[in-house]
Design a protein around this motif. Structure first.
Motif, PDB file in Angstrom:
ATOM      1  N   PHE A   1     -70.026 101.835 -44.061  1.00 57.95           N
ATOM      2  CA  PHE A   1     -69.477 100.829 -43.128  1.00 57.95           C
ATOM      3  C   PHE A   1     -68.152 100.826 -43.778  1.00 57.95           C
ATOM      4  O   PHE A   1     -67.379 100.877 -43.119  1.00 57.95           O
ATOM      5  CB  PHE A   1     -70.013  99.823 -42.942  1.00 57.95           C
ATOM      6  CG  PHE A   1     -70.368  99.522 -43.338  1.00 57.95           C
ATOM      7  CD1 PHE A   1     -68.748  98.014 -43.828  1.00 57.95           C
ATOM      8  CD2 PHE A   1     -71.170  98.866 -44.726  1.00 57.95           C
ATOM      9  CE1 PHE A   1     -68.965  97.182 -44.956  1.00 57.95           C
ATOM     10  CE2 PHE A   1     -71.546  98.272 -45.225  1.00 57.95           C
ATOM     11  CZ  PHE A   1     -70.637  96.940 -46.361  1.00 57.95           C
ATOM     12  N   LEU A   2     -67.784 100.869 -45.029  1.00 60.50           N
ATOM     13  CA  LEU A   2     -66.412 100.548 -45.665  1.00 60.50           C
ATOM     14  C   LEU A   2     -65.468 102.038 -45.307  1.00 60.50           C
ATOM     15  O   LEU A   2     -64.712 102.053 -45.180  1.00 60.50           O
ATOM     16  CB  LEU A   2     -66.172 100.796 -47.120  1.00 60.50           C
ATOM     17  CG  LEU A   2     -66.760  99.290 -47.060  1.00 60.50           C
ATOM     18  CD1 LEU A   2     -66.831  98.550 -48.612  1.00 60.50           C
ATOM     19  CD2 LEU A   2     -65.492  97.734 -46.521  1.00 60.50           C
ATOM     20  N   LEU A   3     -66.255 103.037 -45.822  1.00 56.92           N
ATOM     21  CA  LEU A   3     -65.418 104.341 -45.384  1.00 56.92           C
ATOM     22  C   LEU A   3     -65.328 104.781 -44.045  1.00 56.92           C
ATOM     23  O   LEU A   3     -63.659 105.342 -43.650  1.00 56.92           O
ATOM     24  CB  LEU A   3     -66.696 105.669 -46.191  1.00 56.92           C
ATOM     25  CG  LEU A   3     -65.930 106.853 -46.380  1.00 56.92           C
ATOM     26  CD1 LEU A   3     -64.199 106.930 -46.737  1.00 56.92           C
ATOM     27  CD2 LEU A   3     -66.644 108.034 -46.901  1.00 56.92           C
TER      28      LEU A   3
ATOM     29  N   ALA B   1     -64.516  93.259 -46.895  1.00 60.19           N
ATOM     30  CA  ALA B   1     -64.585  93.797 -45.289  1.00 60.19           C
ATOM     31  C   ALA B   1     -63.446  95.207 -46.335  1.00 60.19           C
ATOM     32  O   ALA B   1     -63.421  95.996 -44.535  1.00 60.19           O
ATOM     33  CB  ALA B   1     -63.712  93.564 -45.225  1.00 60.19           C
ATOM     34  N   ASN B   2     -62.936  95.471 -47.024  1.00 62.62           N
ATOM     35  CA  ASN B   2     -62.004  96.469 -47.342  1.00 62.62           C
ATOM     36  C   ASN B   2     -62.101  97.423 -48.170  1.00 62.62           C
ATOM     37  O   ASN B   2     -63.009  97.401 -49.440  1.00 62.62           O
ATOM     38  CB  ASN B   2     -60.372  95.376 -47.790  1.00 62.62           C
ATOM     39  CG  ASN B   2     -59.797  96.696 -47.592  1.00 62.62           C
ATOM     40  OD1 ASN B   2     -59.423  97.601 -48.857  1.00 62.62           O
ATOM     41  ND2 ASN B   2     -58.232  96.282 -47.473  1.00 62.62           N
ATOM     42  N   LEU B   3     -61.750  98.513 -48.067  1.00 59.17           N
ATOM     43  CA  LEU B   3     -62.569  99.951 -48.480  1.00 59.17           C
ATOM     44  C   LEU B   3     -62.275  99.284 -50.220  1.00 59.17           C
ATOM     45  O   LEU B   3     -62.679 100.160 -51.148  1.00 59.17           O
ATOM     46  CB  LEU B   3     -62.163 100.756 -48.182  1.00 59.17           C
ATOM     47  CG  LEU B   3     -62.202 102.101 -49.047  1.00 59.17           C
ATOM     48  CD1 LEU B   3     -63.769 102.718 -48.937  1.00 59.17           C
ATOM     49  CD2 LEU B   3     -61.679 103.474 -48.921  1.00 59.17           C
ATOM     50  N   THR B   4     -60.750  98.902 -50.638  1.00 60.92           N
ATOM     51  CA  THR B   4     -60.597  99.282 -51.930  1.00 60.92           C
ATOM     52  C   THR B   4     -60.911  98.562 -53.590  1.00 60.92           C
ATOM     53  O   THR B   4     -61.073  99.568 -53.733  1.00 60.92           O
ATOM     54  CB  THR B   4     -58.778  98.622 -52.227  1.00 60.92           C
ATOM     55  OG1 THR B   4     -57.803  99.753 -51.307  1.00 60.92           O
ATOM     56  CG2 THR B   4     -58.325  99.090 -53.362  1.00 60.92           C
ATOM     57  N   PRO B   5     -61.318  96.933 -53.302  1.00 65.14           N
ATOM     58  CA  PRO B   5     -62.421  97.319 -54.449  1.00 65.14           C
ATOM     59  C   PRO B   5     -63.402  97.899 -54.607  1.00 65.14           C
ATOM     60  O   PRO B   5     -64.098  97.825 -55.585  1.00 65.14           O
ATOM     61  CB  PRO B   5     -62.522  95.880 -54.088  1.00 65.14           C
ATOM     62  CG  PRO B   5     -61.783  95.218 -53.003  1.00 65.14           C
ATOM     63  CD  PRO B   5     -61.229  96.201 -51.534  1.00 65.14           C
ATOM     64  N   THR B   6     -64.673  98.187 -53.479  1.00 64.95           N
ATOM     65  CA  THR B   6     -65.771  98.988 -53.631  1.00 64.95           C
ATOM     66  C   THR B   6     -65.327  99.998 -54.192  1.00 64.95           C
ATOM     67  O   THR B   6     -65.635 100.395 -54.942  1.00 64.95           O
ATOM     68  CB  THR B   6     -66.741  98.754 -52.182  1.00 64.95           C
ATOM     69  OG1 THR B   6     -66.414  97.839 -52.247  1.00 64.95           O
ATOM     70  CG2 THR B   6     -67.728  99.726 -52.391  1.00 64.95           C
ATOM     71  N   LEU B   7     -64.392 100.610 -53.621  1.00 66.27           N
ATOM     72  CA  LEU B   7     -64.049 102.120 -53.714  1.00 66.27           C
ATOM     73  C   LEU B   7     -63.316 102.271 -55.669  1.00 66.27           C
ATOM     74  O   LEU B   7     -63.528 103.139 -56.809  1.00 66.27           O
ATOM     75  CB  LEU B   7     -63.057 102.734 -53.333  1.00 66.27           C
ATOM     76  CG  LEU B   7     -62.999 104.105 -53.106  1.00 66.27           C
ATOM     77  CD1 LEU B   7     -64.579 105.044 -52.516  1.00 66.27           C
ATOM     78  CD2 LEU B   7     -61.482 105.079 -52.380  1.00 66.27           C
ATOM     79  N   VAL B   8     -62.803 101.159 -56.405  1.00 68.51           N
ATOM     80  CA  VAL B   8     -62.472 101.016 -57.705  1.00 68.51           C
ATOM     81  C   VAL B   8     -63.376 100.925 -58.011  1.00 68.51           C
ATOM     82  O   VAL B   8     -63.481 101.398 -59.852  1.00 68.51           O
ATOM     83  CB  VAL B   8     -60.841 100.089 -57.600  1.00 68.51           C
ATOM     84  CG1 VAL B   8     -60.384 100.143 -59.016  1.00 68.51           C
ATOM     85  CG2 VAL B   8     -59.892 100.621 -57.116  1.00 68.51           C
ATOM     86  N   PHE B   9     -63.707  99.709 -58.269  1.00 69.55           N
ATOM     87  CA  PHE B   9     -65.298  98.832 -58.978  1.00 69.55           C
ATOM     88  C   PHE B   9     -66.693  99.918 -59.075  1.00 69.55           C
ATOM     89  O   PHE B   9     -67.304  99.637 -60.418  1.00 69.55           O
ATOM     90  CB  PHE B   9     -65.143  97.894 -58.871  1.00 69.55           C
ATOM     91  CG  PHE B   9     -64.247  96.755 -59.170  1.00 69.55           C
ATOM     92  CD1 PHE B   9     -63.050  97.088 -60.361  1.00 69.55           C
ATOM     93  CD2 PHE B   9     -62.988  96.087 -58.989  1.00 69.55           C
ATOM     94  CE1 PHE B   9     -62.297  96.731 -60.950  1.00 69.55           C
ATOM     95  CE2 PHE B   9     -62.071  95.088 -58.515  1.00 69.55           C
ATOM     96  CZ  PHE B   9     -61.657  95.424 -59.693  1.00 69.55           C
ATOM     97  N   VAL B  10     -67.337 100.767 -57.962  1.00 71.99           N
ATOM     98  CA  VAL B  10     -68.482 100.925 -58.055  1.00 71.99           C
ATOM     99  C   VAL B  10     -67.889 102.598 -57.679  1.00 71.99           C
ATOM    100  O   VAL B  10     -68.620 103.229 -58.612  1.00 71.99           O
ATOM    101  CB  VAL B  10     -68.721 100.701 -56.661  1.00 71.99           C
ATOM    102  CG1 VAL B  10     -69.558 101.383 -56.185  1.00 71.99           C
ATOM    103  CG2 VAL B  10     -69.270  98.843 -56.749  1.00 71.99           C
ATOM    104  N   ALA B  11     -67.147 103.217 -56.811  1.00 68.96           N
ATOM    105  CA  ALA B  11     -67.139 104.707 -56.898  1.00 68.96           C
ATOM    106  C   ALA B  11     -66.615 105.413 -58.178  1.00 68.96           C
ATOM    107  O   ALA B  11     -66.686 106.446 -58.826  1.00 68.96           O
ATOM    108  CB  ALA B  11     -66.471 105.398 -55.996  1.00 68.96           C
TER     109      ALA B  11
END
Length: 488
Positions: free
Chosen positions: A398-400, A118-128
């Motif tokens: 939805f995370l952004l 539910a938090n933006l940080t992990p997806t932004l770091v490991f994906v984006a």
């Protein structure tokens, strides 16, 4: 056909016949979010096709590429100017974007919900960041150099000190020659260890703290050795993304966009200590990511974990230690395969030592490293990336729009579901195989061109590349096997 061509064809045919057996017809589905059990053609055919393409490419290079085209005497890859843009405004704009994105990611990690999904940080770091920026580097050149937050802060700070200091600012310290790119290699290994072995990898606050620590190290290094020197040698992500950007036929020089031959930026890569180590770490850690999803690791990991428990570790730390062994083992395996190929090249003759040859051919690993990244993470980018950028309708994911996971709607209502229909599982598989094959063909091209520079006779250069062909076929087979191992 000349005897030399017959020899090339014979060796190539032998490799083509033997290697697919290593992959075998019994391999199963590929690494990714979804399975590949419904591939429309037999999976073993991928291995045959990939190997044949590499062999045909090798024969074509041996017969149709008799002189260096990317480097050497009389060869110029100096970029032709395409367009000139105002440099300072662009640097300010992209640098500000990088700083804001970094600060927002850190804030979301510290202040938002501590649930990774539910938090933006992990997806932004490991994906984006980890997957998206390499793809952008392949499309648009070295984008990270423009948006790097610590580079932007370091340059602004340096300019401010020079402007307002009453005395002459001291010159940066000389960067130790022996250090080379080893700090970058260590940084990538640590990041990969966090991703693959650290049990709290998805903890937003811990990721945010790690981001702050990394940025602090970068700022300290730049203050000691200068922004340009540090970012080109010691900034793990800056170095890797720059390597990937050298593949494409365009690059930025100040505010000028220039064109060059495809792959033309790689032969000019400065040979520094740690370059081979950095690329081996990249390929090795990505390989372990695929290997850890397969049945062999699933059977080995419990035994390793039990051994560490016997040494006094609790279950969580024992599992972490087992994964650490796996990561390091994969890196050592890739390094050993590459050095084996280099030893074979050395056996052909010449005055260079194995260590010198390893450095001279290091740039051939760059497209292979990128191929592994794309092959193993393309599904992650296309599917999980929709949490940041939605595709239906195109806009904020939805995370952004809710980066803290507290119900905010910064960009209006966002679709919380992932559209898995944007590409079929078969489509993902074809992208993965294409990435592996094209990456290894690029490696063959670079190795062949470098061999023509190092050896006086084209025949000797071609003989040296028998070994590099074996390495490329081996890496391709390994990549295909890793992709197929998840659900076998």
């Amino acid at each position: 056909m000349t005897s030399r061509r017959v020899g090339v064809a014979a060796v190539a045919t032998g490799l083509a016949t033997a290697t697919p057996a290593l992959v075998g017809p019994a391999v199963a589905s590929a690494h990714g979010i979804v399975g590949r059990e419904d591939l429309p053609i037999p999976r073993w055919l991928f291995a045959w096709a990939a190997t044949v393409v590499l062999v045909v490419s090798f024969v074509g290079l041996a017969t149709l590429w008799p002189k260096p085209r990317l480097e050497g005497p009389g060869v110029s890859v100096e970029g032709r100017r395409v367009v000139v843009l105002p440099r300072l405004p662009l640097e300010v704009l992209f640098g500000a974007f990088g700083v804001i994105a970094f600060a927002g990611t850190v804030y979301a990690g510290l202040a938002g919900t501590q649930t990774g999904q539910a938090n933006l940080t992990p997806t932004l770091v490991f994906v984006a960041f980890w997957v998206g920026v390499p793809v952008l580097s392949l499309l648009f050149g070295d984008v990270f150099a423009a948006i790097s937050p610590w580079r932007a802060v370091g340059r602004v700070t340096g300019a401010a000190v020079r402007r307002f200091s009453g005395e002459a600012t001291p010159e940066p310290l000389p960067y130790p020659a022996w250090l080379g790119r080893w700090p970058a290699a260590a940084g990538i290994l640590i990041f990969a260890w966090v991703e693959l072995a650290y049990p709290d990898r998805d903890d937003p606050s811990q990721l945010a703290v790690m981001m702050l620590l990394y940025a602090a190290v970068q700022l300290l290094g730049m203050s000691l050795y200068g922004v340009k020197t540090w970012t080109e040698r010691a900034d793990a992500f800056g170095v890797v993304f720059n390597l990937y950007s050298r593949i494409v036929p365009w690059y930025w020089e100040g505010g000028t966009l220039r064109r060059r031959p495809l792959l033309g930026g790689l032969p000019s890569l400065e040979i520094l200590p740690g370059t081979v180590g950095l690329l081996v770490v990249m390929i090795g850690t990505t390989s372990f990511d695929g290997f850890s999803a397969g049945p062999i690791w699933s059977s080995l990991a419990p035994d390793l974990q039990a051994r560490f428990i016997d040494l006094g570790l609790n279950q969580e730390h024992a599992l972490q230690a087992a994964a650490t062994v796996g990561v390091l083992g994969a890196v050592l395996l890739i390094g050993g395969l590459y050095r084996l190929g280099v030893a074979g090249v050395q056996s052909v003759g010449g005055k260079l030592s194995a260590t010198e040859l390893a450095g001279r051919f290091a740039h051939t690993l760059v497209p292979i490293s990128l191929a592994y990244v794309i092959a193993h993470y393309v599904s992650l980018l296309l599917y999980n990336g929709q949490k940041i950028i939605s595709v239906s309708p195109l806009g904020a994911g939805f995370l952004l729009t809710d980066p803290l996971g507290d119900g905010s709607r910064l960009f209006g209502s966002a679709n919380a579901s992932i559209d898995y229909g944007i590409i079929t599982p078969n489509g993902i598989a074809y992208v993965q195989v294409a990435a592996l094959v094209l990456g290894h063909i690029a490696g063959l091209v670079l190795a062949h061109d470098r061999a023509l520079v190092l050896y006086a006779k084209a025949r000797q250069a071609t003989r040296s590349q028998y070994w590099m062909l074996a390495v490329m076929v081996g890496f391709t087979s390994l990549g295909l096997w890793l992709l197929s191992a998840q659900n076998s």
